[in-house]
Motif scaffolding. Structure first.
Motif, PDB file in Angstrom:
ATOM      1  N   GLU A  28       1.226  -2.114  11.479  1.00 30.19           N
ATOM      2  CA  GLU A  28       2.492  -1.412  11.238  1.00 30.19           C
ATOM      3  C   GLU A  28       3.689  -2.266  11.667  1.00 30.19           C
ATOM      4  O   GLU A  28       4.712  -2.284  10.986  1.00 30.19           O
ATOM      5  CB  GLU A  28       2.492  -0.064  11.964  1.00 30.19           C
ATOM      6  N   LYS A  30       3.784  -5.619  11.800  1.00 28.69           N
ATOM      7  CA  LYS A  30       3.906  -6.781  10.908  1.00 28.69           C
ATOM      8  C   LYS A  30       4.405  -6.394   9.518  1.00 28.69           C
ATOM      9  O   LYS A  30       5.017  -7.208   8.838  1.00 28.69           O
ATOM     10  CB  LYS A  30       2.569  -7.520  10.803  1.00 28.69           C
ATOM     11  N   THR A  31       4.108  -5.166   9.087  1.00 22.37           N
ATOM     12  CA  THR A  31       4.527  -4.737   7.751  1.00 22.37           C
ATOM     13  C   THR A  31       5.775  -3.858   7.790  1.00 22.37           C
ATOM     14  O   THR A  31       6.284  -3.466   6.738  1.00 22.37           O
ATOM     15  CB  THR A  31       3.407  -3.958   7.030  1.00 22.37           C
ATOM     16  N   ARG A  33       6.138  -0.705   8.626  1.00 19.88           N
ATOM     17  CA  ARG A  33       5.906   0.599   8.006  1.00 19.88           C
ATOM     18  C   ARG A  33       5.026   1.435   8.913  1.00 19.88           C
ATOM     19  O   ARG A  33       4.320   0.909   9.767  1.00 19.88           O
ATOM     20  CB  ARG A  33       5.284   0.462   6.621  1.00 19.88           C
ATOM     21  N   ALA A  65      -5.329  -1.960   1.834  1.00 21.68           N
ATOM     22  CA  ALA A  65      -5.049  -3.271   2.410  1.00 21.68           C
ATOM     23  C   ALA A  65      -6.366  -3.868   2.868  1.00 21.68           C
ATOM     24  O   ALA A  65      -7.317  -3.147   3.177  1.00 21.68           O
ATOM     25  CB  ALA A  65      -4.086  -3.141   3.591  1.00 21.68           C
ATOM     26  N   THR A  87      -1.862  -6.809   1.351  1.00 18.65           N
ATOM     27  CA  THR A  87      -1.514  -5.469   0.886  1.00 18.65           C
ATOM     28  C   THR A  87      -1.527  -5.443  -0.638  1.00 18.65           C
ATOM     29  O   THR A  87      -1.763  -6.461  -1.283  1.00 18.65           O
ATOM     30  CB  THR A  87      -0.128  -5.043   1.416  1.00 18.65           C
TER      31      THR A  87
END
Length: 98
Positions: A28, A30-31, A33, A65, A87
């Motif tokens: 979460e 690193k992305t 989100r 993912a 992803t």
């Protein structure tokens, strides 16, 4: 399984889900989100100086993912580490080395 080679793809187990849950905050961050769904579907493993897990994870109703998670040897007392991810995957995309 031969050291260095990837195992066959297997359905996710409770142990794999536990590892997946432990790296969810790393994913979460690193992305950038928040994932309300983070369900391990299947996995492969690779024995190195520890274990690399390649895990297919459902992150939304129709988005998946692929995670590469490194688990150090037990005596190193380290939790799982998210080393890489992809992803935009679908449920049918094969888990391959990345």
């Amino acid at each position: 399984m031969m050291p260095g080679g990837l195992s066959d793809t297997e359905p996710a187990t409770p142990e794999i889900q536990k590892i997946t849950d432990e790296v969810k905050p790393q994913f979460e961050k690193k992305t950038n989100r928040n994932c309300s769904t983070f369900q391990a579907i299947e996995y492969r493993s690779q024995v190195v100086a520890g274990i690399n897990y390649f895990i297919k994870v459902q992150i939304s109703e129709d988005e998946y993912a692929h995670l590469r998670v490194f688990q150090a040897l037990p005596y190193e007392n380290q939790g799982p580490r998210l080393d890489n991810f992809q992803t935009g995957k679908t449920r049918d995309d094969p888990l391959i080395y990345f």
